[in-house]
Design a protein around this motif. Structure first.
Motif, PDB file in Angstrom:
ATOM      1  N   SER A  47     156.612  22.360  49.783  1.00 33.59           N
ATOM      2  CA  SER A  47     156.063  21.702  50.744  1.00 33.59           C
ATOM      3  C   SER A  47     157.312  20.683  51.876  1.00 33.59           C
ATOM      4  O   SER A  47     157.210  21.316  53.465  1.00 33.59           O
ATOM      5  CB  SER A  47     154.808  20.750  50.543  1.00 33.59           C
ATOM      6  OG  SER A  47     153.794  20.773  50.109  1.00 33.59           O
ATOM      7  N   VAL A  97     148.734  25.944  49.717  1.00 36.08           N
ATOM      8  CA  VAL A  97     149.418  24.560  51.265  1.00 36.08           C
ATOM      9  C   VAL A  97     147.835  24.900  52.239  1.00 36.08           C
ATOM     10  O   VAL A  97     148.199  26.306  52.583  1.00 36.08           O
ATOM     11  CB  VAL A  97     151.036  25.117  51.350  1.00 36.08           C
ATOM     12  CG1 VAL A  97     151.699  24.438  50.087  1.00 36.08           C
ATOM     13  CG2 VAL A  97     151.335  26.473  51.808  1.00 36.08           C
ATOM     14  N   PRO A  98     148.191  23.964  53.087  1.00 36.61           N
ATOM     15  CA  PRO A  98     147.498  24.248  54.465  1.00 36.61           C
ATOM     16  C   PRO A  98     148.000  24.974  55.276  1.00 36.61           C
ATOM     17  O   PRO A  98     149.327  24.616  56.048  1.00 36.61           O
ATOM     18  CB  PRO A  98     146.971  22.805  54.262  1.00 36.61           C
ATOM     19  CG  PRO A  98     148.186  21.766  53.773  1.00 36.61           C
ATOM     20  CD  PRO A  98     148.592  22.760  52.912  1.00 36.61           C
ATOM     21  N   ASP A 100     148.573  24.382  58.291  1.00 30.49           N
ATOM     22  CA  ASP A 100     148.674  23.551  59.408  1.00 30.49           C
ATOM     23  C   ASP A 100     149.755  23.701  60.930  1.00 30.49           C
ATOM     24  O   ASP A 100     150.082  22.527  61.346  1.00 30.49           O
ATOM     25  CB  ASP A 100     148.981  21.874  58.966  1.00 30.49           C
ATOM     26  CG  ASP A 100     150.779  21.351  58.475  1.00 30.49           C
ATOM     27  OD1 ASP A 100     150.981  24.168  58.509  1.00 30.49           O
ATOM     28  OD2 ASP A 100     151.427  20.890  58.477  1.00 30.49           O
ATOM     29  N   THR A 123     144.383  24.389  58.893  1.00 32.78           N
ATOM     30  CA  THR A 123     143.552  23.521  57.701  1.00 32.78           C
ATOM     31  C   THR A 123     143.604  25.011  56.457  1.00 32.78           C
ATOM     32  O   THR A 123     143.295  23.770  55.725  1.00 32.78           O
ATOM     33  CB  THR A 123     142.602  22.529  57.697  1.00 32.78           C
ATOM     34  OG1 THR A 123     141.556  22.446  58.046  1.00 32.78           O
ATOM     35  CG2 THR A 123     143.237  21.458  59.310  1.00 32.78           C
ATOM     36  N   ASP A 124     143.335  26.047  56.687  1.00 32.65           N
ATOM     37  CA  ASP A 124     143.293  26.773  55.879  1.00 32.65           C
ATOM     38  C   ASP A 124     144.214  26.980  54.363  1.00 32.65           C
ATOM     39  O   ASP A 124     145.083  26.235  54.833  1.00 32.65           O
ATOM     40  CB  ASP A 124     142.369  27.865  56.007  1.00 32.65           C
ATOM     41  CG  ASP A 124     141.229  28.605  56.466  1.00 32.65           C
ATOM     42  OD1 ASP A 124     140.735  27.535  56.569  1.00 32.65           O
ATOM     43  OD2 ASP A 124     140.963  29.720  57.267  1.00 32.65           O
ATOM     44  N   LYS A 125     143.931  27.061  53.398  1.00 30.48           N
ATOM     45  CA  LYS A 125     144.671  26.680  52.378  1.00 30.48           C
ATOM     46  C   LYS A 125     145.016  28.611  52.297  1.00 30.48           C
ATOM     47  O   LYS A 125     143.773  28.640  51.953  1.00 30.48           O
ATOM     48  CB  LYS A 125     144.505  25.858  50.787  1.00 30.48           C
ATOM     49  CG  LYS A 125     144.422  24.835  51.287  1.00 30.48           C
ATOM     50  CD  LYS A 125     144.603  23.455  50.101  1.00 30.48           C
ATOM     51  CE  LYS A 125     144.910  22.251  50.097  1.00 30.48           C
ATOM     52  NZ  LYS A 125     145.214  21.895  48.738  1.00 30.48           N
ATOM     53  N   TYR A 131     151.818  31.712  54.243  1.00 31.08           N
ATOM     54  CA  TYR A 131     152.745  31.109  55.035  1.00 31.08           C
ATOM     55  C   TYR A 131     153.274  31.472  55.936  1.00 31.08           C
ATOM     56  O   TYR A 131     153.740  31.272  57.397  1.00 31.08           O
ATOM     57  CB  TYR A 131     152.678  29.964  54.307  1.00 31.08           C
ATOM     58  CG  TYR A 131     152.685  28.425  55.614  1.00 31.08           C
ATOM     59  CD1 TYR A 131     151.481  27.494  55.240  1.00 31.08           C
ATOM     60  CD2 TYR A 131     153.853  27.961  55.460  1.00 31.08           C
ATOM     61  CE1 TYR A 131     152.212  25.707  56.238  1.00 31.08           C
ATOM     62  CE2 TYR A 131     154.363  26.781  56.561  1.00 31.08           C
ATOM     63  CZ  TYR A 131     153.421  25.791  57.106  1.00 31.08           C
ATOM     64  OH  TYR A 131     153.525  24.650  57.513  1.00 31.08           O
TER      65      TYR A 131
END
Length: 434
Positions: A47, A97-98, A100, A123-125, A131
């Motif tokens: 993160s 992870v979201p 964002d 906000t989807d994980k 990502y």
């Protein structure tokens, strides 16, 4: 960094920054390898890494005066994450992870069912690898007006080689497609698409496992979306130009003949590669092409959703749409595998088929569209249509099975009549073979 800082100082600073971050990523990977590093510790470190990368990329993208060196540094920073952190971590569903990003819209496109791309929403994980890919593609899309665009797109192709070979291929392609379709109104997404296609093709050429993955419907559909994108992009340009006359002049230089030619060559190269690999693993050698043409046919009949049609003026041709469609049809016809009749005719030959109905229907749609969208001009004047007519002639000569011949002329009867019976075509001797 401000604009007053000497270029040499900025380059040196950015290089030092990249080395520092790479050292940090190596340390994080060593920590992940330790048995004492549990799920929470790894998640916390991931993160921090992703949040830092996102913040740097967002700051670089938000600057009014684009700092090309900073953009390149951001992309190299993301690539170093992929190079230093193990795929077992980045591609693991255990560390979702979201997403964002401020730039992720989750827009649903008004496209036919087969071409609907469900973008990854805010906000989807997602997996860390997805990502990184979304962030990477977004920075590239937003930097297409930079002066060092060739370097930026080269970095994108290099990243894709790593991502496609290390992570879930379908998820990576899907993430990239989502970004492309979300930014389809971005006037310079041509270049990003070209870089992506080059990266995908290089991966296909060097991956011994890809033929097996092509048997997956999900991977095939993702590749269909990639191949359909240029047509969607051109149609979007037609729609924007028609709605906003001020955009027309700005957009007119975006799909110039050299650009269309480059897109066409890359499209043909990747399609031929995918089609050849698919024919290795499929008992139906034309299945991928049939699925592709089914999607394109549906798109041609309803390009903008809500039962809409293409405008009736010459913008369809000027936007590069019709010539590109004709080039695509020619390539498809040339690569079809046609079943030959047995040396001794049998009843089974009457029921056999090469499975090319959708391909023929797509070609017929292009011929109809080309005729109705030209005013006083003769549609065959375009060299792309001359080549398409030649490809049709060669295809007809290959047809031996009853089902193939009947289905071909059932679909092509109407558009061929439009071409052959119109007074403007009397002088066109190249139509004699048809």
């Amino acid at each position: 960094m401000t604009a007053s800082v000497p270029v040499e100082s900025k380059v040196l600073t950015y290089a030092t920054t990249r080395r520092t971050f790479r050292f940090f990523f190596k340390g994080a990977q060593n920590r992940f390898k330790k048995c004492s590093s549990g799920h929470d510790a790894i998640t916390e470190s991931l993160s921090l890494i992703l949040m830092t990368a996102k913040k740097i990329c967002e700051d670089a993208s938000s600057k009014n005066d684009c700092d090309d060196e900073l953009v390149v540094t951001c992309l190299q920073l993301l690539k170093s994450v992929a190079e230093e952190l193990d795929p077992s971590i980045l591609d693991s569903p255990l560390y979702m992870v979201p997403l964002d990003f401020k730039v992720v819209t989750g827009t649903q496109l008004c496209l036919p069912k087969m071409l609907v791309v469900c973008s990854i929403g805010f906000t989807d994980k997602v997996k860390p690898a997805v990502y990184l890919t979304v962030l990477y593609a977004t920075v590239a899309v937003q930097s297409t007006r930079a002066t060092r665009i060739k370097i930026i797109l080269g970095e994108l192709s290099a990243y894709l080689k790593i991502a496609l070979s290390s992570y879930d291929t379908m998820e990576i392609i899907h993430a990239i497609i989502g970004i492309l379709f979300d930014h389809r109104s971005n006037s310079t997404c041509w270049r990003v698409w070209i870089a992506i296609m080059q990266g995908v093709q290089e991966y296909l050429n060097h991956s011994e496992y890809m033929p097996l993955k092509l048997g997956s419907d999900a991977v095939s559909l993702a590749l269909i979306h990639l191949l359909a994108y240029p047509l969607v992009f051109c149609s979007e340009r037609i729609r924007v130009t028609e709605k906003d006359s001020e955009c027309s002049q700005a957009l007119s230089s975006l799909t110039s003949e050299p650009e269309i030619q480059q897109v066409t060559e890359i499209w043909k190269s990747l399609y031929s590669c995918i089609n050849s690999l698919h024919q290795i693993v499929s008992s139906q050698p034309n299945r991928f092409t049939e699925d592709l043409c089914s999607s394109l046919n549906e798109f041609l009949g309803n390009p903008y959703g809500h039962a809409s049609e293409f405008p009736s003026d010459k913008s369809v041709h000027e936007a590069g749409f019709l010539p590109l469609c004709a080039e695509v049809a020619e390539c498809i016809l040339e690569n079809l595998q046609i079943v030959k009749a047995a040396p001794e005719r049998s009843d089974s030959d009457c029921r056999r088929s090469s499975g090319i109905d959708n391909c023929v229907a797509y070609t017929a749609s292009i011929l109809k569209l080309s005729w109705t969208k030209h005013d006083e001009e003769t549609p065959e004047a375009d060299s792309s249509f001359l080549r398409l007519q030649s490809a049709m002639t060669r295809l007809i000569a290959k047809l031996h099975l009853k089902e193939d011949i009947v289905s071909f002329f059932k679909v092509m009867y109407s558009p061929l009549l439009l071409w052959l019976l119109d007074p403007r075509m009397n002088c066109c001797t190249h139509l004699e073979p048809l």
